[in-house]
Design a protein around this motif. Structure first.
Motif, PDB file in Angstrom:
ATOM      1  N   TYR A  36      52.823  43.964  77.285  1.00  8.61           N
ATOM      2  CA  TYR A  36      51.035  44.336  77.839  1.00  8.61           C
ATOM      3  C   TYR A  36      50.364  43.527  77.224  1.00  8.61           C
ATOM      4  CZ  TYR A  36      51.552  49.401  77.722  1.00  8.61           C
ATOM      5  OH  TYR A  36      52.762  50.983  77.825  1.00  8.61           O
ATOM      6  N   GLN A  38      46.412  41.966  77.040  1.00  7.13           N
ATOM      7  CA  GLN A  38      44.457  42.240  76.379  1.00  7.13           C
ATOM      8  C   GLN A  38      43.961  40.600  76.954  1.00  7.13           C
ATOM      9  OE1 GLN A  38      43.769  44.099  72.773  1.00  7.13           O
ATOM     10  NE2 GLN A  38      42.109  45.013  73.877  1.00  7.13           N
ATOM     11  N   ARG A  43      40.745  46.405  78.049  1.00  2.00           N
ATOM     12  CA  ARG A  43      41.612  47.301  77.635  1.00  2.00           C
ATOM     13  C   ARG A  43      42.964  46.710  77.254  1.00  2.00           C
ATOM     14  NH1 ARG A  43      40.448  52.739  80.000  1.00  2.00           N
ATOM     15  NH2 ARG A  43      38.787  51.870  80.069  1.00  2.00           N
ATOM     16  N   LEU A  44      43.766  47.318  76.959  1.00  2.00           N
ATOM     17  CA  LEU A  44      45.295  46.988  76.458  1.00  2.00           C
ATOM     18  C   LEU A  44      45.798  47.414  77.954  1.00  2.00           C
ATOM     19  CD1 LEU A  44      47.089  45.756  75.171  1.00  2.00           C
ATOM     20  CD2 LEU A  44      47.526  48.067  73.964  1.00  2.00           C
ATOM     21  N   LEU A  46      49.223  47.289  81.264  1.00  5.21           N
ATOM     22  CA  LEU A  46      51.202  47.426  81.112  1.00  5.21           C
ATOM     23  C   LEU A  46      50.478  45.641  82.064  1.00  5.21           C
ATOM     24  CD1 LEU A  46      53.883  48.435  80.924  1.00  5.21           C
ATOM     25  CD2 LEU A  46      53.140  49.463  82.609  1.00  5.21           C
ATOM     26  N   TYR A  86      51.374  41.467  73.989  1.00  7.16           N
ATOM     27  CA  TYR A  86      52.354  42.335  73.158  1.00  7.16           C
ATOM     28  C   TYR A  86      53.058  42.754  74.157  1.00  7.16           C
ATOM     29  CZ  TYR A  86      48.142  43.383  70.601  1.00  7.16           C
ATOM     30  OH  TYR A  86      47.041  42.847  69.626  1.00  7.16           O
ATOM     31  N   PHE A  98      55.320  48.469  69.155  1.00  7.62           N
ATOM     32  CA  PHE A  98      54.702  47.004  69.568  1.00  7.62           C
ATOM     33  C   PHE A  98      55.383  45.974  69.036  1.00  7.62           C
ATOM     34  CE2 PHE A  98      51.617  48.184  73.402  1.00  7.62           C
ATOM     35  CZ  PHE A  98      51.924  49.846  72.785  1.00  7.62           C
ATOM     36  N   GLY A 101      52.364  40.952  68.710  1.00  2.00           N
ATOM     37  CA  GLY A 101      51.718  39.741  69.980  1.00  2.00           C
ATOM     38  C   GLY A 101      51.149  38.116  69.532  1.00  2.00           C
TER      39      GLY A 101
END
Lengths: 108, 114
Positions: A36, A38, A43-44, A46, A86, A98, A101
């Motif tokens: 993922y 960001q 927003r986060l 995929l 992430y 998760f 990061g």
């Protein structure tokens, strides 16, 4: 225990340099892994999933079960790649675990 | 994919009060989740919001502190009860579409407790 490890909090590279963001996992079953991303003030979202074996925005990630790794790679980094990345592991019942990061900073 | 919205986007609250965060998905989804992302840290799953039954909480999170509702397949709420400054965090809603077990995330609610 199900666990995702991203050893680097910050990765700083110059534009055009290769990038590898490391991800290691611990899982007893057959893993399903995701990356993922960001971007600043977004927003986060995929980036890619290992099962699709796809390349998104020049990024690829190969699942290595022997090394329990799912490192994210890109041969030539761009400034717009600067973001928080992430790694995530599907832990059953659609739950995701998760990693902590890695912030990628690409300088001109 | 699914498009997810959250309200409010941010709030500043007093200690001891409660805040309810709403999450709306643009399509029917089976699974919805609530996460907390504390400053400088990763996402921690709070609970799975189950439609038609009680939420399933992760270790360290309890229903009295984080009651969750899931009245239908497109909507869920998370309440942060009896807040303290330690509850200051970003709260994220997500939905699983079932295709590849990935999740899609809302924009988050930034909560500050004074």
């Amino acid at each position: 225990a199900q666990r995702v490890t991203q050893p680097e909090k910050l990765l700083s590279v110059f534009k055009g340099a290769p990038v590898e963001l490391k991800c290691n996992y611990s899982y007893s079953g057959s893993p399903e892994l995701f990356w993922y991303v960001q971007y600043s003030r977004q927003r986060l979202q995929l980036l890619l999933r290992h099962i699709s074996r796809e390349s998104i925005k020049g990024f690829t990630a190969d699942l290595n079960k022997g090394e329990t790794s799912f490192h994210l790679k890109k041969p030539f980094a761009q400034e717009e790649d600067s973001a928080m990345y992430y790694c995530a592991l599907h832990a059953g019942f659609q739950k995701l675990v998760f990693g902590t990061g890695t912030r990628l900073l690409v300088s001109p | 994919s699914a498009v997810i919205s959250q309200k409010p986007s941010r709030d500043i609250c007093q200690r001891g009060t409660s805040l309810t965060i709403q999450c709306q998905v643009d399509s029917q989804v089976t699974m919805m989740f609530w996460y907390r992302q504390q400053p400088g840290q990763s996402l921690t799953l709070i609970a799975t919001a189950n439609q038609g039954s009680e939420a399933t909480y992760e270790s360290g999170f309890v229903i009295d502190k984080f009651p969750i509702s899931r009245p239908n397949l497109t909507f869920s709420t998370l309440t942060v009860s009896n807040m303290s400054p330690e509850d200051s965090s970003i709260y994220l809603c997500s939905a699983g579409t079932g295709a590849y077990n990935e999740q899609f995330f809302g924009p988050g609610t930034r909560l500050t407790v004074l």
